[in-house]
Scaffold this motif. Sequence first.
Motif, short mmCIF file in Angstrom:
data_model
loop_
_atom_site.label_atom_id
_atom_site.label_comp_id
_atom_site.label_asym_id
_atom_site.label_seq_id
_atom_site.Cartn_x
_atom_site.Cartn_y
_atom_site.Cartn_z
N ARG A 21 0.82 -1.34 -0.18
CA ARG A 21 -0.12 0.02 0.10
C ARG A 21 0.83 1.32 0.00
O ARG A 21 1.34 1.88 1.12
N LYS A 22 1.09 1.83 -1.29
CA LYS A 22 1.91 3.12 -1.39
C LYS A 22 1.17 4.40 -1.70
O LYS A 22 1.75 5.21 -2.01
N TRP A 23 0.06 4.25 -2.07
CA TRP A 23 -0.83 5.36 -2.60
C TRP A 23 -1.27 6.10 -1.35
O TRP A 23 -1.89 5.84 -0.55
N SER A 27 -1.35 10.46 -4.53
CA SER A 27 -1.86 9.56 -5.66
C SER A 27 -3.33 9.48 -5.62
O SER A 27 -4.01 9.20 -6.69
N ILE A 28 -3.99 9.37 -4.40
CA ILE A 28 -5.31 9.72 -4.45
C ILE A 28 -6.03 10.80 -5.28
O ILE A 28 -7.10 10.80 -6.11
N GLU A 172 0.98 -0.09 -9.95
CA GLU A 172 1.95 0.85 -9.53
C GLU A 172 2.17 1.47 -10.62
O GLU A 172 2.54 2.99 -10.64
N ARG A 175 -0.30 4.50 -10.99
CA ARG A 175 0.01 5.45 -9.80
C ARG A 175 0.92 6.45 -10.40
O ARG A 175 0.87 7.57 -10.47
N ASP A 179 0.63 10.45 -11.28
CA ASP A 179 1.11 11.35 -10.33
C ASP A 179 1.72 12.35 -11.29
O ASP A 179 2.26 13.57 -10.93
N PHE A 254 -8.88 1.37 -6.27
CA PHE A 254 -7.75 2.19 -5.98
C PHE A 254 -7.65 2.46 -4.47
O PHE A 254 -6.75 2.23 -4.15
N TYR A 257 -5.06 0.27 -2.38
CA TYR A 257 -3.81 0.76 -2.22
C TYR A 257 -3.61 1.79 -1.16
O TYR A 257 -1.99 2.33 -1.18
N ALA A 258 -4.34 2.46 -0.86
CA ALA A 258 -4.11 3.61 0.15
C ALA A 258 -3.27 3.37 1.17
O ALA A 258 -3.61 2.49 2.06
#
Length: 477
Positions: A21-23, A27-28, A172, A175, A179, A254, A257-258
């Motif tokens: 979870r990298k968002w 990114s959101i 990924e 994302r 960005d 989506f 992944y937050a």
Amino acid sequence: MQLENPSPALYNEDLAPAQDRKWGAFSIFNVWTSDVHSLWGYYLAASLFLLCGSFVNFVLAIGIGSLVIFVLMTMVGNAGVRTGVPFPVLARASFGTFGANVPALVRAVVACFWYGAQTAAAAGALVALLIRSPALLEFHQTSFLLGHSTLTFICFLIVWGAQLLIIQNGMETVRKFQDWAGPAVWIVMLVLAVYLVAKSGTFSFGSEIPQDVLIAATRDAGVTSAPGSFAALAAVAATWITYFAALYLNFCDFSRYATDERALLKGNLWGLPVNLLAFCLVAGVTTTAAYAVYGEVLLHPEQISAKFDSLFLAILAALTFAVATLGINVVANFVSAAFDFSNTFPSRISFKGGGYIAALISLALFPWAPWETGAAQFVNFIGSTMGPIFGIIMVDYYLIRRSRLDVAALYQENGEFRFQNGWHSKAFIAFGIGMVFSSILPTFTTLLPAWWGTYGWFFGVAVGGGVYYALRRGDAV
């Protein structure tokens, strides 16, 4: 979350609960810049802006609509953060382990149609740029393939292939693309707005456009009342809310992944009410400035860029519109269809495989271009069924289960969500009744008033969710 012995008929690595979870909030936020900043989004935003009649009305109608969108997206987004599962897996809790394929395929059908429509729109922006060349204009007018100009077909293939390159490395890559693309689109939109406002010498809100001209230009937006009237403002807010009907279902694709709910809330706050108001304002001001400069209501941005004297600005605008439309296609259509098709046969169809199926369907549709014909009515009919689906899933998660869900059981054929052999009859009864009021009666009969269709999605949510709650109220969960 590690699953123990999940059923092969319900599981693959792409459908499993998200682990990486990298968002973050940025990114959101860019999910929404990618989703909204497209040719179709610009057209709708500009139309609704002009139909408000004044700045105060604009803030009220679009502002209230954007706040409702923010609340609904945060609701479904939080479900994604807490469970880590995509939309078709979350739907198993209410529709059953195998019954969930029905709402997933409804969403996939809508995604495939709009995947082709958005790809065609982005291709159209490139064509508008290229035919500034006399040689390419002649080629465009004289050479045809599969019922379209050869140049249009070539541009369609270019955009179609570019989307596959973005998605081939998974979420990924999506994302990272967002960005970069989200801020870039905003910068170029502001440049174009400033350019046209400076050239027109006016900063206005459409009041100088004759009402008959305005109504004729915005007819396709679905708002039939006089601009600025209460009925028009209500319809503007409802249309704006309904525009996001598809993403209410699969935003958890989506949000799962937050990094956490705080990042989701912050990203949604900036990406929805703030970003939506700003986007509509820029689109509307740009359109009214273009009217002052060119004497026409140009609601499609590629129409505006085609008239630029500056070749540099024309190139910048065309490429930006293409990238923006490509962004919404990846977010709103490719990702959803990929998970939805994968959910039907998880052991055979991966996320990439599901996405390729959607892309191939859109390519196969291109010769007929159903998005340019009456087939759009069919897709709107299918799309309106998403209201009952959303109502049922949200009622099940928040009112029936109180946000407590056994995620591991979503991947078990004989677990809690088996219901009647993998199908939940109560959900489908509620779905059917909701469809009657959201889709069937307003589309195929004259029993309901003409304005009903504008609010069909809302009736679907209320009726579908209400019937489901009534049927399940006494059940032990």
